[in-house]
Design a protein around this motif. Structure first.
Motif, mmCIF file in Angstrom:
data_model
loop_
_atom_site.group_PDB
_atom_site.id
_atom_site.type_symbol
_atom_site.label_atom_id
_atom_site.label_comp_id
_atom_site.label_asym_id
_atom_site.label_seq_id
_atom_site.Cartn_x
_atom_site.Cartn_y
_atom_site.Cartn_z
ATOM 1 N N VAL A 122 24.951 -59.302 2.670
ATOM 2 C CA VAL A 122 25.949 -59.843 3.582
ATOM 3 C C VAL A 122 26.301 -58.817 4.662
ATOM 4 O O VAL A 122 26.475 -59.161 5.838
ATOM 5 N N ASN A 123 26.374 -57.547 4.236
ATOM 6 C CA ASN A 123 26.741 -56.521 5.212
ATOM 7 C C ASN A 123 25.699 -56.400 6.320
ATOM 8 O O ASN A 123 26.024 -56.190 7.485
ATOM 9 N N VAL A 124 24.411 -56.580 5.976
ATOM 10 C CA VAL A 124 23.356 -56.510 6.981
ATOM 11 C C VAL A 124 23.501 -57.646 7.986
ATOM 12 O O VAL A 124 23.361 -57.456 9.199
ATOM 13 N N LEU A 125 23.801 -58.825 7.497
ATOM 14 C CA LEU A 125 23.998 -59.970 8.378
ATOM 15 C C LEU A 125 25.180 -59.743 9.322
ATOM 16 O O LEU A 125 25.134 -60.102 10.501
ATOM 17 N N LEU A 126 26.239 -59.126 8.786
ATOM 18 C CA LEU A 126 27.403 -58.839 9.620
ATOM 19 C C LEU A 126 27.069 -57.834 10.722
ATOM 20 O O LEU A 126 27.447 -58.003 11.881
ATOM 21 N N TYR A 127 26.363 -56.752 10.329
ATOM 22 C CA TYR A 127 25.959 -55.749 11.314
ATOM 23 C C TYR A 127 25.153 -56.404 12.429
ATOM 24 O O TYR A 127 25.406 -56.196 13.618
ATOM 25 N N LYS A 128 24.169 -57.197 12.021
ATOM 26 C CA LYS A 128 23.276 -57.822 12.990
ATOM 27 C C LYS A 128 24.038 -58.784 13.905
ATOM 28 O O LYS A 128 23.813 -58.821 15.118
ATOM 29 N N ALA A 129 24.951 -59.546 13.323
ATOM 30 C CA ALA A 129 25.720 -60.509 14.113
ATOM 31 C C ALA A 129 26.552 -59.794 15.175
ATOM 32 O O ALA A 129 26.620 -60.220 16.338
ATOM 33 N N LYS A 130 27.178 -58.690 14.769
ATOM 34 C CA LYS A 130 27.977 -57.922 15.717
ATOM 35 C C LYS A 130 27.102 -57.341 16.826
ATOM 36 O O LYS A 130 27.468 -57.347 18.011
ATOM 37 N N GLU A 131 25.938 -56.833 16.435
ATOM 38 C CA GLU A 131 25.041 -56.227 17.427
ATOM 39 C C GLU A 131 24.488 -57.282 18.382
ATOM 40 O O GLU A 131 24.290 -57.008 19.573
ATOM 41 N N TRP A 132 24.254 -58.502 17.886
ATOM 42 C CA TRP A 132 23.812 -59.591 18.763
ATOM 43 C C TRP A 132 24.891 -59.895 19.801
ATOM 44 O O TRP A 132 24.597 -60.026 20.993
ATOM 45 N N MET A 133 26.123 -60.049 19.327
ATOM 46 C CA MET A 133 27.211 -60.369 20.245
ATOM 47 C C MET A 133 27.417 -59.261 21.278
ATOM 48 O O MET A 133 27.600 -59.525 22.469
ATOM 49 N N LEU A 134 27.373 -58.019 20.803
ATOM 50 C CA LEU A 134 27.562 -56.897 21.716
ATOM 51 C C LEU A 134 26.412 -56.788 22.710
ATOM 52 O O LEU A 134 26.615 -56.452 23.884
ATOM 53 N N ALA A 135 25.184 -57.080 22.246
ATOM 54 C CA ALA A 135 24.020 -57.030 23.129
ATOM 55 C C ALA A 135 24.169 -58.030 24.268
ATOM 56 O O ALA A 135 23.869 -57.723 25.436
ATOM 57 N N ILE A 136 24.630 -59.231 23.938
ATOM 58 C CA ILE A 136 24.828 -60.266 24.962
ATOM 59 C C ILE A 136 25.895 -59.827 25.960
ATOM 60 O O ILE A 136 25.741 -59.983 27.178
ATOM 61 N N LYS A 137 26.983 -59.235 25.446
ATOM 62 C CA LYS A 137 28.049 -58.776 26.332
ATOM 63 C C LYS A 137 27.571 -57.631 27.225
ATOM 64 O O LYS A 137 27.953 -57.532 28.394
ATOM 65 N N LEU A 138 26.751 -56.734 26.664
ATOM 66 C CA LEU A 138 26.195 -55.639 27.474
ATOM 67 C C LEU A 138 25.335 -56.189 28.607
ATOM 68 O O LEU A 138 25.389 -55.707 29.743
ATOM 69 N N GLU A 139 24.538 -57.193 28.276
ATOM 70 C CA GLU A 139 23.662 -57.794 29.286
ATOM 71 C C GLU A 139 24.481 -58.457 30.404
ATOM 72 O O GLU A 139 24.052 -58.499 31.557
ATOM 73 N N ARG A 140 25.652 -58.960 30.063
ATOM 74 C CA ARG A 140 26.497 -59.603 31.075
ATOM 75 C C ARG A 140 27.200 -58.573 31.956
ATOM 76 O O ARG A 140 27.524 -58.853 33.104
ATOM 77 N N ASN A 141 27.465 -57.393 31.390
ATOM 78 C CA ASN A 141 28.232 -56.374 32.106
ATOM 79 C C ASN A 141 27.367 -55.377 32.873
ATOM 80 O O ASN A 141 27.862 -54.730 33.805
ATOM 81 N N TYR A 142 26.105 -55.258 32.474
ATOM 82 C CA TYR A 142 25.261 -54.224 33.076
ATOM 83 C C TYR A 142 23.901 -54.778 33.478
ATOM 84 O O TYR A 142 23.404 -55.742 32.891
ATOM 85 N N THR A 143 23.294 -54.102 34.458
ATOM 86 C CA THR A 143 21.941 -54.474 34.866
ATOM 87 C C THR A 143 20.949 -53.955 33.835
ATOM 88 O O THR A 143 21.279 -53.097 33.001
ATOM 89 N N LYS A 144 19.723 -54.447 33.911
ATOM 90 C CA LYS A 144 18.677 -53.975 32.997
ATOM 91 C C LYS A 144 18.458 -52.468 33.155
ATOM 92 O O LYS A 144 18.256 -51.745 32.167
ATOM 93 N N GLU A 145 18.498 -52.003 34.418
ATOM 94 C CA GLU A 145 18.281 -50.575 34.666
ATOM 95 C C GLU A 145 19.398 -49.735 34.051
ATOM 96 O O GLU A 145 19.151 -48.656 33.490
ATOM 97 N N GLU A 146 20.635 -50.235 34.129
ATOM 98 C CA GLU A 146 21.760 -49.505 33.541
ATOM 99 C C GLU A 146 21.645 -49.471 32.024
ATOM 100 O O GLU A 146 21.988 -48.457 31.382
ATOM 101 N N ILE A 147 21.182 -50.543 31.426
ATOM 102 C CA ILE A 147 21.003 -50.578 29.968
ATOM 103 C C ILE A 147 19.919 -49.600 29.536
ATOM 104 O O ILE A 147 20.090 -48.847 28.563
ATOM 105 N N ILE A 148 18.801 -49.588 30.260
ATOM 106 C CA ILE A 148 17.725 -48.630 29.970
ATOM 107 C C ILE A 148 18.255 -47.201 30.086
ATOM 108 O O ILE A 148 17.988 -46.344 29.235
#
Length: 728
Positions: A122-148
């Motif tokens: 369950v903990n792995v699923l939680l980690y992954k879910a949080k990282e998915w949500m954060l990844a989407i938010k990062l993509e909305r806030n930053y350009t691909k170059e900024e993420i790299i």
């Protein structure tokens, strides 16, 4: 939602908008050279424009081939992972954005872990879910170059190299914009498992992994197949060097700076090891290098003479020349090794003596380089006690900026700082404070006093005492000489007579005005430098002579900035009028006497190419039994101080020919100034001391017969022993 604390916290909006990670604080010299860092994770961010495209191409090809197509989660890659699992191919499905979220926000730390985070699977699923949500938010806030860019600046490449800039320097001794295709592939390949694919410790694994990365670049049309065939045959060619606090220049200075910064950070709520502060110092890297080279060059010679001088004997001696009994055994009880053994076995346990006397493999310092040897802890302590040490500081007398700081002979093996931390008797280098007090009371450099015996009767701690100083050559000529001749030749009897004329309190007050903060004992021997002071204090005090009587507090930090370049702290040095301009110039004139007067104790400086078109002054200092050798040197632009001596006062040369300040300390000043003047990049001009327009004090002494000089070497020791044979 962290419902009933089941799921743990998530980074807030502010965290997403201003993501931060531990960043090394950096120390810069006045000429903008990186001197060192403070870090938990050695990370120095760099802009994407300063990173080789080879790195980006290798990274995307290996870690996230559809990086520029997805919005944080790669659905195709996610479902493909199950096919790879069936095939037995252990491959991750996390996108670069997800990996960045994990690295940047530490989503798997306790801080973000809720109750369900302790449940397996369950903990792995939680980690992954949080990282998915954060990844989407990062993509909305930053350009691909900024993420790299953020990814490459935060990721761990192994060997305490965080971020591409540090990794490039650690593994290949290069900058990130100069990384070749094969070097980039090596670093990117290590990201899969930094220990397993470390190019230093697992070169075969690293080479194999590097070629896998190169193959992936071919598959993604980044690298031509023909180029791949040639590049894959290139060996790793690692140039590995982990940054260490004992490496580079100004190591002692950085140690002192560390204490200052920790105190400042505590008072100002900053994290020295993670906030990415930029500390700009007054140290000039070129002058620092010249100072370190001068100390090493001369101390190597002095140490050889010291070994020869005491060959077959131990140098730790009582005043009566007898060896100090149990010296090493007593000294060993102060060592960390001994204290740890006491903690383990208990005081007086036989095991302590056994361990301290059991030979073990170790690496020791020598002036020929580090040596691997076999010694017991007691033998190594005995070996190190034979070394002489040094402290050197040079500063701009008008600004107070410290330009060079050498606290010892080797920071890796001898951590004690002999510039500010260490305090020793200055001997005759303290005499200028006596003469300055006399000049302020109306005496002139032309005032005559006889070179004759003098006795003081005084009370110390309720006990009546007498003190009769000797000249270092054991001769009283009986001739009268001017104060300038006396200070130039460092005549003890006349310095003592001046003290009697003006009083002890006047000398102490003068020294305090000039920046001496150490406790000065109110005893007659103060005129010969019997109270301990530091090189730091002495250089600051002498600088007031050159700076027209204005004392400027020596300082070594110009400003501190945060990681964004905002100034957090700017130093404005303390100043005060210590002497009148006329008195200050007269003291400069007096200090030139060591070079210009017949028999002057600074005349060994003529060996160095520092006089053409230039004025130089200075004062030697030597204490009883030659325990301490000093030289204080002044020019119009720089004031420098040198101390040389044993770690313990009982360790020293036995003769004036070897142990005088003019022999063991003065050459460091001469070598340093010679190197400074010959360095065209510094542009430090030679020249003459600034003279007041209307000097009110007479310095033009009428011609008179030269006093008789004894055949023995004119010396400058603080002499209190009864028999000169005690030194031979």
């Amino acid at each position: 939602m962290n419902f009933l604390w089941l799921f743990g916290q998530m980074p807030g909006v502010e965290d997403l908008e201003n993501p931060s990670s531990d960043q090394a604080s950096e120390i810069y010299s006045a000429d903008n050279i990186l001197l060192g860092k403070y870090f938990r994770e050695n990370r120095s961010p760099v802009d994407l424009t300063q990173i080789s495209p080879n790195v980006v191409n290798a990274l995307v090809s290996t870690e996230d081939v559809r990086f520029y197509e997805h919005s944080g989660i790669d659905a195709k890659g996610f479902f493909a992972i199950f096919w790879y699992m069936v095939k037995g191919d252990q491959r991750g499905s996390s996108t670069l954005s997800q990996q960045l979220a994990k690295n940047l926000f530490k989503t798997r730390n306790d801080e973000f872990q809720g109750i369900l985070g302790y449940v397996p699977v369950v903990n792995v699923l939680l980690y992954k879910a949080k990282e998915w949500m954060l990844a989407i938010k990062l993509e909305r806030n930053y350009t691909k170059e900024e993420i790299i860019n953020m990814y490459l600046n935060t990721v761990d490449f192994g060997s305490n190299a965080f971020g591409i800039k540090v990794a490039a320097r650690t593994f290949f001794n290069t900058s990130p914009d100069s990384l070749t295709i094969e070097q980039s592939a090596t670093l990117v390949g290590a990201l899969k498992a930094t220990t397993l694919y470390n190019p230093v410790y697992r070169p075969e694994n690293s080479l194999e992994r590097r070629n896998v990365v190169l193959d992936l670049m071919v598959q993604n049309n980044i690298l031509d197949a023909k180029d791949y065939d040639s590049i894959r045959k290139i060996p790793l060619k690692v140039d590995f060097k982990v940054e260490n606090s004992t490496d580079g220049i100004a190591t002692y200075f950085r140690g002192v700076l560390n204490k200052y910064l920790l105190k400042w950070c505590k008072e100002n709520g900053k994290d020295l090891y993670g906030d990415g502060l930029k500390i700009y110092t007054t140290i000039d890297s070129r002058m620092q290098k010249h100072a370190e080279d001068a100390v090493a060059e001369h101390m190597k010679v002095v140490q050889k003479k010291f070994f020869e001088h005491w060959k077959g004997q131990n140098p730790w001696r009582y005043e009566n020349k007898k060896e100090i009994t149990n010296f090493i055994e007593d000294a060993s009880k102060k060592t960390l090794t001994y204290k740890m053994l006491v903690k383990k076995f208990g005081e007086g346990h036989d095991s302590i003596n056994i361990v301290m006397n059991t030979p073990v493999q170790m690496t020791v310092f020598s002036w020929e380089g580090e040596k691997d040897t076999i010694m017991s802890p007691l033998d190594s302590l005995k070996y190190y006690k034979h070394f002489l040490h040094s402290g050197f500081m040079s500063m701009d007398p008008s600004s107070g900026e410290i330009k060079a700081w050498v606290g010892g002979i080797n920071y890796k093996y001898f951590k004690y700082d002999h510039v500010k931390q260490g305090k020793r008797q200055p001997g005759s280098s303290f005499k200028p404070f006596v003469y300055a007090a006399a000049i302020e009371k109306g005496y002139t450099p032309c005032y005559l006093l006889p070179d004759a015996p003098i006795t003081f009767r005084y009370e110390e701690n309720g006990e009546m005492k007498t003190w009769s100083p000797k000249n270092a050559d054991w001769v009283f000529t009986g001739d009268s000489m001017t104060l300038r001749q006396a200070i130039g030749r460092s005549i003890n009897s006349i310095a003592a007579q001046v003290l009697k004329l003006i009083g002890i309190d006047a000398v102490i007050n003068e020294a305090k005005k000039l920046g001496i903060t150490s406790k000065l004992e109110p005893v007659p021997s103060i005129c010969l430098g019997s109270s301990d002071v530091s090189v730091y204090e002495m250089v600051g005090a002498y600088s007031a002579f050159v700076n027209s009587g204005v004392w400027v507090e020596p300082y070594f930090i110009s400003r501190i900035e945060d990681r964004n370049g905002n100034i957090l702290h700017e130093v404005i040095p303390k100043t005060r009028d210590a002497l009148s301009e006329d008195v200050a110039y007269v003291m400069v004139h007096m200090l030139k006497g060591g070079v210009e007067e017949r028999g002057g104790t600074s005349q060994a400086l003529f060996k160095y190419n520092i006089f053409r078109g230039n004025e130089v002054g200075g004062k030697t200092g030597t204490t009883s039994n030659h325990s301490d050798g000093w030289y204080m040197g002044i020019t119009k632009n720089l004031v420098s101080g040198v101390w040389v001596g044993g770690e313990d006062r009982s360790i020293h040369f036995r003769t004036s020919q070897l142990g005088e300040g003019s022999k063991i300390a003065l050459p460091i000043f001469g070598l340093y100034m010679e190197k400074v003047y010959s360095d065209d990049s510094l542009n430090i001009p030679k020249g003459y001391f600034k003279r007041p327009k209307k000097l009110s004090i007479n310095i033009n002494c009428p011609p008179r017969p030269e006093p008789i000089l004894a055949d023995s070497i004119v010396s400058d020791s603080l002499m209190e022993v009864e028999d000169p044979e005690d030194f031979y």
